[in-house]
Design an enzyme around this catalytic site. Sequence first.
Site: not given
Ligand SMILES: NC(=O)c1ccc[n+]([C@@H]2O[C@H](COP(=O)([O-])OP(=O)(O)OC[C@H]3O[C@@H](n4cnc5c(N)ncnc54)[C@H](OP(=O)(O)O)[C@@H]3O)[C@@H](O)[C@H]2O)c1
Length: 316
Positions: A231, A279
Amino acid sequence: MSVTRKDRRLLFIGAGERADDWVPAFAAQAPDVPFIVYEDGMDVGAFRYAIIWRPNPPVVTQLSNLEVIFGMGAGVERLLGDPSIPDRIPIVRMVEPGLTGGMVEYVLWQTIYHHRRIWELEEAQREARWVNQYYPAPWERQIGILGLGQLGSAAARLLVEYGFKVKGWSRSRKSVDEVKSFAGAEELPQFLEGVEILVCLLPLTADTQGIINAGVFNQLPMGSILINAARGGHLNEADLLQALGSGRLAAATLDVFHVEPLPEGHPFWLHPRIFMTPHNASLTHPATAAIEIKRQIERHESGLPLEHVADRNRGY
Ligand SMILES: NC(=O)c1ccc[n+]([C@@H]2O[C@H](COP(=O)([O-])OP(=O)(O)OC[C@H]3O[C@@H](n4cnc5c(N)ncnc54)[C@H](OP(=O)(O)O)[C@@H]3O)[C@@H](O)[C@H]2O)c1
């Protein structure tokens, strides 16, 4: 009482998003989940399921029988921040193979783009200039992934398979083959040490807002690379420009921005070392998403807990 097709209707609440691809995808992949596109004035009181990208408060408040909200994307910070959505309604993040595959492809593409400094070759060719270019082997290149969740761990696995040295940072410790796991704010400095290509795949929360800043850049080796596909709010834009100016960073790939579309005249547009995508690093694929939503509705109907429900306290 048996569940009817009508009970499974999924209300699509868009805010400019096109539903054109979703209607046929549900008809083909999940015919027993009718996909209904919201229209002004529609009586929505009976809907139990909705799929939303950007919240639309006036509609949400009329959904008196709503049981589940499906986010159209993996990041649901806007839905979590919408006070018109009652806390009792679970918000399910999008986790589906099309979305994961797209992000893995993007991270590999951009990692190789910078690993091989393809931008240097593009520049040389534009100037009809032959360059003698050298680069390390993948196993000599240290990649660091901020966020080792669904997307981060899938990207890490592919980079490892490709031969790169990979480490990851998350809140809790992870076990991904050949990926060194660092957990929590106290281990961030150790994680950053030696990272030449830093990839951000964190959710946007109160804790991660502005996390990619001068403090982080200064712990990376000179000439490092940033790839932000999470983001725009994760990045301190002024710090990025300064790090590129000082040579701390050699280049950056950005898919996401504070303001989208990126405003006219923004310094990123013409920066020679900033590579941008609009994006679309990864997109939710209607066909695979339809299969996933149908699966989750079936779980819900049979009394099983929903999966990938966002935690309101953690903010993701
Ligand atoms: N640009 C694009 O086209 C696009 C597309 C899809 C997604 N995204 C972005 O990608 C993000 C991630 O997606 P996802 O499905 O992989 O999410 P997810 O499965 O919830 O993974 C998030 C990861 O971040 C870690 N995390 C969260 N808060 C943290 C903190 N304060 N300190 C350290 N680590 C932290 C979590 O740790 P834990 O495992 O320990 O909980 C987890 O490993 C989305 O939220 C979105 O913003 C972007």
